[in-house]
Design an enzyme around this catalytic site. Structure first.
Site, PDB file in Angstrom:
ATOM      1  N   SER A 137       0.831  -1.211   0.000  1.00  0.00           N
ATOM      2  CA  SER A 137       0.000   0.000   0.000  1.00  0.00           C
ATOM      3  C   SER A 137       0.856   1.247   0.000  1.00  0.00           C
ATOM      4  O   SER A 137       1.826   1.336   0.759  1.00  0.00           O
ATOM      5  CB  SER A 137      -0.890   0.043   1.247  1.00  0.00           C
ATOM      6  OG  SER A 137      -1.830  -0.984   1.213  1.00  0.00           O
ATOM      7  N   GLU A 221      -1.714  -4.486  13.781  1.00  0.00           N
ATOM      8  CA  GLU A 221      -2.433  -4.082  12.574  1.00  0.00           C
ATOM      9  C   GLU A 221      -3.922  -4.390  12.721  1.00  0.00           C
ATOM     10  O   GLU A 221      -4.776  -3.613  12.325  1.00  0.00           O
ATOM     11  CB  GLU A 221      -1.847  -4.807  11.361  1.00  0.00           C
ATOM     12  CG  GLU A 221      -2.455  -4.364  10.032  1.00  0.00           C
ATOM     13  CD  GLU A 221      -1.757  -4.950   8.803  1.00  0.00           C
ATOM     14  OE1 GLU A 221      -1.069  -5.975   8.927  1.00  0.00           O
ATOM     15  OE2 GLU A 221      -1.918  -4.366   7.717  1.00  0.00           O
ATOM     16  N   ASN A 337     -10.385 -12.355   6.346  1.00  0.00           N
ATOM     17  CA  ASN A 337     -11.346 -12.710   7.393  1.00  0.00           C
ATOM     18  C   ASN A 337     -11.477 -14.224   7.548  1.00  0.00           C
ATOM     19  O   ASN A 337     -11.807 -14.704   8.636  1.00  0.00           O
ATOM     20  CB  ASN A 337     -12.696 -12.056   7.091  1.00  0.00           C
ATOM     21  CG  ASN A 337     -12.666 -10.572   7.423  1.00  0.00           C
ATOM     22  OD1 ASN A 337     -11.585 -10.008   7.666  1.00  0.00           O
ATOM     23  ND2 ASN A 337     -13.822  -9.944   7.449  1.00  0.00           N
ATOM     24  N   GLU A 338     -11.201 -14.971   6.490  1.00  0.00           N
ATOM     25  CA  GLU A 338     -11.230 -16.435   6.636  1.00  0.00           C
ATOM     26  C   GLU A 338     -10.143 -16.864   7.624  1.00  0.00           C
ATOM     27  O   GLU A 338     -10.382 -17.686   8.516  1.00  0.00           O
ATOM     28  CB  GLU A 338     -10.999 -17.117   5.280  1.00  0.00           C
ATOM     29  CG  GLU A 338     -12.202 -17.060   4.338  1.00  0.00           C
ATOM     30  CD  GLU A 338     -12.441 -15.684   3.729  1.00  0.00           C
ATOM     31  OE1 GLU A 338     -11.487 -14.870   3.681  1.00  0.00           O
ATOM     32  OE2 GLU A 338     -13.581 -15.406   3.326  1.00  0.00           O
TER      33      GLU A 338
HETATM   34  C1  LIG Z   1      -6.098  -2.931  -0.455  1.00  0.00           C
HETATM   35  C2  LIG Z   1      -5.014  -3.851  -0.026  1.00  0.00           C
HETATM   36  C3  LIG Z   1      -3.874  -3.350   0.571  1.00  0.00           C
HETATM   37  C4  LIG Z   1      -2.833  -4.194   0.948  1.00  0.00           C
HETATM   38  N1  LIG Z   1      -1.713  -3.641   1.491  1.00  0.00           N
HETATM   39  C5  LIG Z   1      -0.656  -4.444   1.769  1.00  0.00           C
HETATM   40  C6  LIG Z   1       0.575  -3.888   2.235  1.00  0.00           C
HETATM   41  O1  LIG Z   1       0.692  -2.676   2.410  1.00  0.00           O
HETATM   42  N2  LIG Z   1       1.629  -4.695   2.427  1.00  0.00           N
HETATM   43  C7  LIG Z   1       1.539  -6.035   2.236  1.00  0.00           C
HETATM   44  O2  LIG Z   1       2.526  -6.711   2.466  1.00  0.00           O
HETATM   45  N3  LIG Z   1       0.395  -6.616   1.818  1.00  0.00           N
HETATM   46  C8  LIG Z   1      -0.704  -5.837   1.567  1.00  0.00           C
HETATM   47  N4  LIG Z   1      -1.868  -6.401   1.105  1.00  0.00           N
HETATM   48  C9  LIG Z   1      -1.907  -7.849   0.831  1.00  0.00           C
HETATM   49  C10 LIG Z   1      -2.734  -8.638   1.815  1.00  0.00           C
HETATM   50  O3  LIG Z   1      -2.095  -8.769   3.020  1.00  0.00           O
HETATM   51  C11 LIG Z   1      -3.033  -9.992   1.142  1.00  0.00           C
HETATM   52  O4  LIG Z   1      -3.916  -9.712   0.077  1.00  0.00           O
HETATM   53  C12 LIG Z   1      -3.661 -10.997   2.062  1.00  0.00           C
HETATM   54  O5  LIG Z   1      -2.727 -11.465   2.982  1.00  0.00           O
HETATM   55  C13 LIG Z   1      -4.244 -12.189   1.298  1.00  0.00           C
HETATM   56  O6  LIG Z   1      -3.323 -12.746   0.420  1.00  0.00           O
HETATM   57  P1  LIG Z   1      -3.693 -12.999  -1.096  1.00  0.00           P
HETATM   58  O7  LIG Z   1      -4.223 -11.753  -1.657  1.00  0.00           O
HETATM   59  O8  LIG Z   1      -2.503 -13.599  -1.745  1.00  0.00           O
HETATM   60  O9  LIG Z   1      -4.880 -14.034  -1.072  1.00  0.00           O
HETATM   61  P2  LIG Z   1      -4.755 -15.626  -0.864  1.00  0.00           P
HETATM   62  O10 LIG Z   1      -3.906 -15.911   0.298  1.00  0.00           O
HETATM   63  O11 LIG Z   1      -4.430 -16.241  -2.164  1.00  0.00           O
HETATM   64  O12 LIG Z   1      -6.255 -15.973  -0.464  1.00  0.00           O
HETATM   65  C14 LIG Z   1      -7.297 -16.094  -1.432  1.00  0.00           C
HETATM   66  C15 LIG Z   1      -8.545 -16.542  -0.684  1.00  0.00           C
HETATM   67  O13 LIG Z   1      -8.315 -17.804  -0.089  1.00  0.00           O
HETATM   68  C16 LIG Z   1      -8.626 -17.761   1.281  1.00  0.00           C
HETATM   69  N5  LIG Z   1      -7.748 -18.629   2.048  1.00  0.00           N
HETATM   70  C17 LIG Z   1      -6.395 -18.710   1.979  1.00  0.00           C
HETATM   71  N6  LIG Z   1      -5.944 -19.583   2.869  1.00  0.00           N
HETATM   72  C18 LIG Z   1      -7.015 -20.041   3.551  1.00  0.00           C
HETATM   73  C19 LIG Z   1      -7.196 -20.961   4.614  1.00  0.00           C
HETATM   74  N7  LIG Z   1      -6.184 -21.587   5.195  1.00  0.00           N
HETATM   75  N8  LIG Z   1      -8.452 -21.190   5.053  1.00  0.00           N
HETATM   76  C20 LIG Z   1      -9.509 -20.578   4.481  1.00  0.00           C
HETATM   77  N9  LIG Z   1      -9.394 -19.688   3.478  1.00  0.00           N
HETATM   78  C21 LIG Z   1      -8.160 -19.430   3.017  1.00  0.00           C
HETATM   79  C22 LIG Z   1      -8.405 -16.332   1.670  1.00  0.00           C
HETATM   80  O14 LIG Z   1      -9.097 -16.017   2.845  1.00  0.00           O
HETATM   81  C23 LIG Z   1      -8.927 -15.606   0.455  1.00  0.00           C
HETATM   82  O15 LIG Z   1     -10.310 -15.504   0.528  1.00  0.00           O
HETATM   83  C24 LIG Z   1      -2.945  -5.585   0.738  1.00  0.00           C
HETATM   84  C25 LIG Z   1      -4.099  -6.091   0.142  1.00  0.00           C
HETATM   85  C26 LIG Z   1      -5.131  -5.253  -0.236  1.00  0.00           C
HETATM   86  C27 LIG Z   1      -6.355  -5.844  -0.865  1.00  0.00           C
END
Ligand SMILES: Cc1cc2nc3c(=O)[nH]c(=O)nc-3n(C[C@H](O)[C@H](O)[C@H](O)COP(=O)(O)OP(=O)(O)OC[C@H]3O[C@@H](n4cnc5c(N)ncnc54)[C@H](O)[C@@H]3O)c2cc1C
Lengths: 356, 299
Positions: A137, A221, A337-338
Site C-alpha cells: 500500500s 495491525e 477474514n477467513e
Molecule cells: C487494499 C489492499 C492493501 C494491501 N496492502 C498491503 C501492504 O501494504 N503490504 C503487504 O505486504 N500486503 C498488503 N496487502 C496484501 C494482503 O495482506 C493480502 O492480500 C492478504 O494477505 C491475502 O493474500 P492474497 O491476496 O494472496 O490471497 P490468498 O492468500 O491467495 O487468499 C485467497 C482466498 O483464499 C482464502 N484462504 C487462503 N488460505 C485459507 C485458509 N487456510 N483457510 C480458508 N481460506 C483461506 C483467503 O481467505 C482468500 O479468501 C494488501 C491487500 C489489499 C487488498
C-alpha cells in the site's frame, strides 16, 4: 483542520497534500500522540490517545498517509528496535518526511506469508535483498519500506530464518510498479528487488527472528491501531445524516440503526480492551475479533449509503463511492477474514486446528 | 461467438471511449438476431420474444459485453406501438445499424455519447434528445453515464413506458445472472489453481461454503428470470430483477474475497464483472423498487 478536503491519497497530488498535513500535525505533537516527546509525540496514555482518535475522525480530518509507519513500524521499533533506530526513524516519520510502506506479501505468499521467498544474503556490513514483493500500500509514492526476507534458506521450518529489514524504495536495484485498485487508482504497488544493499543498522531485531517480530506487528495491525472506533462513529453519523437528508426512508431504517449500534458496540469493546491493556493484560487473538467486526461493519455501512444514493451511488468519484471501494478491501488485507475466523475458532474457542 | 471475441479488451477500449471493437461486437450480436428479438416482425424484427431475449442476455452478461444493450431493448419496447416513430427507428435497432439509449426524464442515460438514438421518457411523451451532457465515470468503467438534454423532437405523446421498463428490467436481470455465473465460474477456476499452505485454496471449507452459497443464490435466480420472461408480468419481472441482481452482487463479493488482493485490481479481468454486478443492482429499479413492485398487486 485543512480549510478544504485534501485530494485523494491515491494520487501524487493528494499524497503530497497529506504529507504536508502530517507535518502540520507534527509541529504540535499531534501526529503520534502516544509517542514519547523526544520522538515527536505527546506522551498520551491509552485513554487520551483513544479520545484523540475519536475527535480526529469526528472532525472528519484527513486520512493518515503515515499510517503504515505510525501504526505498524513504530510499535515494532519500540518493542524490538535499537535506540539509534528509533532516534533516526521516528521523528522523520512523525513529520511525514519519510512515508513507509509495508513489504510483506509476495505473489505466492499471501495468506501463507511464511512461504515467502524474497532473500537477504549476508555481505560485509549488511545484506543484499532480492526477489519480489507485492500489494504494498502507498508504495507508489512512499519513501521507504519494511519487510521480511529469507536469510537462512536451510532453516528447518518456513517460519524460521526470516529477517526483518528496512530499505529505501529509491535505492539502487529497487523497481516500483504501481498497481491500480478497482477504480484504477494506484493504491498499492509491486516491488522488484535486485541485489539491494541494506546496512546492518537497518535490520530490526536479531537476524533470523523476523517472524516473531512480524507477528507482533500483525496483531497491532488488526487490533487497536488500524481502525479506531472514532472512524466508525464518524461514518455512522455521516450515514445517519445522509438518511435524514433523503427523507429517512422506512426501508433503510434498520440498516442505519444497525450502523449506529455497531459503532457504539465497537467503541465500547475498544474501551474494554483498553482497560484490560491498562490492567497489564496482553491482547493476542482477540485482535482477530476486531478485524472481522470492523471490516464487515464498514462494508455494510457503505452498502447502505450507496443504496440510499440510488442512481448517484453508481458514480465513481462520489465521496461515498470512494469510501465504499476502500471498504471492500477490508476483509482481504491485514489477514483475510477467513484466516481471522480460523484464529478465533482455534485460539479463542479452542477448536481443533484444521488441515493446513 | 462471444468467447472468440476477446470481450475484455473490447470492454477496456469502450471504457476509454474507444468504440471500434465494441461496435464490431455490437454488429455481430445484432446479426445473431438478439436485438431483433425485442422488435415486432412488422418492423423487420423477430419478436417480441422475451424468453429468447433473456437467454441471450444471460450470455451478454457472461461475457461482460459493453454498451447500451438493455437500453436498446428498452427503446425498442418504448417504440413498439405502430406508428411513424416505430417505422423510423425499429428496423435500424433490429439490424444493429443503430444503437439507442433511453432515460427517464432527469435521470442518467447509459452511453449517451455512443448511442445514435437518444430517447427520453418525458412527462409529455417520448422525445428524441437534442444532445447530452458530460460523461460521468461509473464504478463500472464500462458504464458511461450522461444526462440527456431536455426538449427535442416529440416522437410519441403516449409511448409504451411501462413496457419499456418491463423489458429493461428483464434484460437487466438476465444480464446480471450472466455476470454472476461468470464470476462464479472464474472463481471456481481460480481457487482450484491458487495454492497457499501447500494446497489449492479451494480445499478449505471456508472457501467451499462461500462458493456453494453463491451457486445456490444463482440457481434460484435463474428460474425466476426465465419464468418472468414467460409471464412478463411486472411482479414476476421485478422478482427476477431483485433476485438475479442480489445473487450476482453476493457472488461478486465472494469472488472478490476469494481472489484476495488480485481481485481488487483494475488490471485483472475479474474487475470487469465485479463492478458491473454492483451497478446493475441499481440500474432500472433498485432492490427496494423491485420488492415494492412484487407486493403491489397483493393487497
Ligand atoms: C487494499 C489492499 C492493501 C494491501 N496492502 C498491503 C501492504 O501494504 N503490504 C503487504 O505486504 N500486503 C498488503 N496487502 C496484501 C494482503 O495482506 C493480502 O492480500 C492478504 O494477505 C491475502 O493474500 P492474497 O491476496 O494472496 O490471497 P490468498 O492468500 O491467495 O487468499 C485467497 C482466498 O483464499 C482464502 N484462504 C487462503 N488460505 C485459507 C485458509 N487456510 N483457510 C480458508 N481460506 C483461506 C483467503 O481467505 C482468500 O479468501 C494488501 C491487500 C489489499 C487488498
Amino acid at each position: 483542520m485543512p480549510p478544504e478536503p485534501l485530494p485523494s491519497l491515491e494520487t501524487a497530488e493528494g499524497f503530497a497534500a497529506h504529507r504536508a498535513w502530517e507535518a502540520e500535525l507534527a509541529s504540535d505533537g499531534w501526529s503520534a500522540v502516544n509517542w514519547p516527546r523526544r520522538y515527536g509525540g505527546r506522551e498520551c496514555g491509552l485513554v487520551r490517545w483513544l479520545l484523540f482518535e475519536e475527535e480526529y475522525y469526528t472532525a472528519d480530518a484527513p486520512g493518515r498517509v503515515g499510517q503504515n509507519g505510525v501504526s505498524l513500524l513504530a510499535p515494532t521499533l519500540f518493542a524490538h528496535g535499537t535506540e539509534e533506530q528509533r532516534a533516526r526513524v521516528l521523528p522523520a516519520m512523525a513529520r511525514g518526511e519519510t512515508v513507509w510502506a509495508q513489504a510483506w506479501s509476495e505473489p505466492e505468499a499471501g495468506s501463507d506469508l511464511a512461504s515467502l521467498r524474497a532473500r537477504a544474503v549476508r555481505v560485509p556490513g549488511g545484506w543484499r535483498l532480492s526477489g519480489q514483493k507485492t500489494w504494498s500500500s502507498r508504495a507508489a509514492f512512499a519513501d521507504r519500506a519494511f519487510g521480511l526476507f529469507r536469510s537462512d534458506p536451510e532453516a528447518a521450518k518456513p517460519h524460521q530464518g526470516l529477517t526483518y529489514v528496512m530499505f529505501d524504495l529509491r535505492a539502487k536495484g529497487v523497481t516500483v510498479r504501481p498497481i491500480g485498485r478497482l477504480d484504477g487508482k494506484p493504491a498499492f504497488a509491486e516491488l522488484f528487488l535486485d541485489e539491494v544493499f541494506v546496512p546492518d543498522e537497518d535490520v530490526i531485531g536479531e537476524p533470523g527472528q523476523g517472524w516473531r517480530i512480524a507477528m507482533a506487528t500483525a496483531a497491532d495491525e488488526r487490533g487497536l491501531t488500524l481502525r479506531s472506533p472514532g472512524r466508525f462513529l464518524a461514518s455512522a453519523e455521516r450515514l445517519h445524516a445522509l438518511w435524514r437528508a433523503r427523507g429517512a426512508p422506512q426501508r433503510a431504517r434498520a440498516q442505519v440503526a444497525d450502523a449506529l449500534i455497531g459503532a457504539r458496540a465497537y467503541q465500547l469493546a475498544t474501551y474494554a480492551t483498553a482497560s484490560r491493556f491498562l490492567g497489564g493484560e496482553r491482547v493476542g487473538a482477540e485482535a482477530s475479533l476486531n478485524k472481522v467486526f470492523w471490516s464487515e461493519y464498514d462494508i455494510a455501512l457503505h452498502e447502505t449509503a450507496l443504496d440510499l444514493l440510488g442512481e448517484e451511488g453508481e458514480f465513481a468519484e462520489e465521496e461515498w463511492s470512494q469510501r465504499y471501494v476502500f471498504a471492500l478491501a477490508g476483509p482481504i488485507y491485514a489477514g483475510t477474514n477467513e484466516i481471522q475466523r480460523d484464529i478465533i475458532a482455534e485460539h479463542l474457542l479452542g477448536l481443533p486446528r484444521g488441515r493446513r | 461467438m462471444l468467447a472468440a471475441a476477446g470481450t475484455p479488451a473490447a470492454v477496456r477500449d469502450w471504457s476509454r471511449g474507444e468504440r471500434a471493437a465494441g461496435r464490431a461486437l455490437w454488429s455481430r450480436i445484432a446479426e445473431a438476431g438478439v436485438f431483433a428479438l425485442a422488435v415486432p416482425e412488422a418492423y423487420e424484427g423477430l419478436g417480441p420474444r422475451p424468453v429468447e431475449l433473456a437467454v441471450a442476455f444471460v450470455e451478454l452478461g457472461r461475457y461482460a459485453v459493453p454498451g447500451p444493450l438493455v437500453e436498446t431493448v428498452a427503446a425498442a419496447a418504448a417504440l413498439s406501438a405502430p406508428g411513424p416513430a416505430a417505422g423510423r427507428f425499429l428496423p435500424g435497432l433490429a439490424s444493429g445499424e443503430s444503437m439507442a439509449t433511453l432515460a427517464r426524464e432527469g435521470g442518467y442515460a447509459l452511453d449517451g455519447d455512443a448511442a445514435t438514438a437518444r430517447l427520453v421518457l418525458a412527462a409529455d411523451g417520448l422525445r428524441l434528445a437534442p444532445g447530452h451532457g458530460p460523461v460521468r465515470a461509473s464504478l463500472d468503467p464500462a458504464r458511461r453515464l450522461t444526462r440527456l438534454h431536455p426538449g427535442g423532437e416529440l416522437l410519441d405523446p403516449d409511448p409504451a413506458a411501462d413496457r419499456a421498463l418491463l423489458w429493461a428490467r428483464l434484460a437487466t436481470a438476465a444480464q446480471a445472472l450472466g455476470v454472476g455465473l461468470a464470476l462464479l465460474d472464474r472463481t471456481v477456476g481460480y481457487v482450484k489453481q491458487r495454492v497457499q499452505f501447500g494446497v489449492p485454496i479451494g480445499s478449505f471449507q471456508a472457501v467451499k461454503h462461500r462458493l456453494a452459497d453463491a451457486k445456490i443464490a444463482l440457481e434460484f435466480a435463474r428460474p425466476l428470470v426465465l419464468g418472468a420472461a414467460v409471464t412478463m408480468t411486472p411482479a414476476d419481472v421485478a422478482a427476477a430483477k431483485v433476485s438475479a441482481c442480489e445473487a450476482a452482487y453476493t457472488t461478486a463479493r465472494t469472488a472478490l474475497q476469494l481472489h484476495g488482493a488480485i481481485g481488487y485490481t483494475a488490471e485483472y479481468d475479474l474487475s470487469l464483472w465485479l463492478t458491473k454486478a454492483r451497478a446493475l443492482r441499481t440500474a432500472w429499479g433498485d432492490p427496494d423498487a423491485c420488492r415494492t413492485e412484487v407486493l403491489r398487486d397483493r393487497a
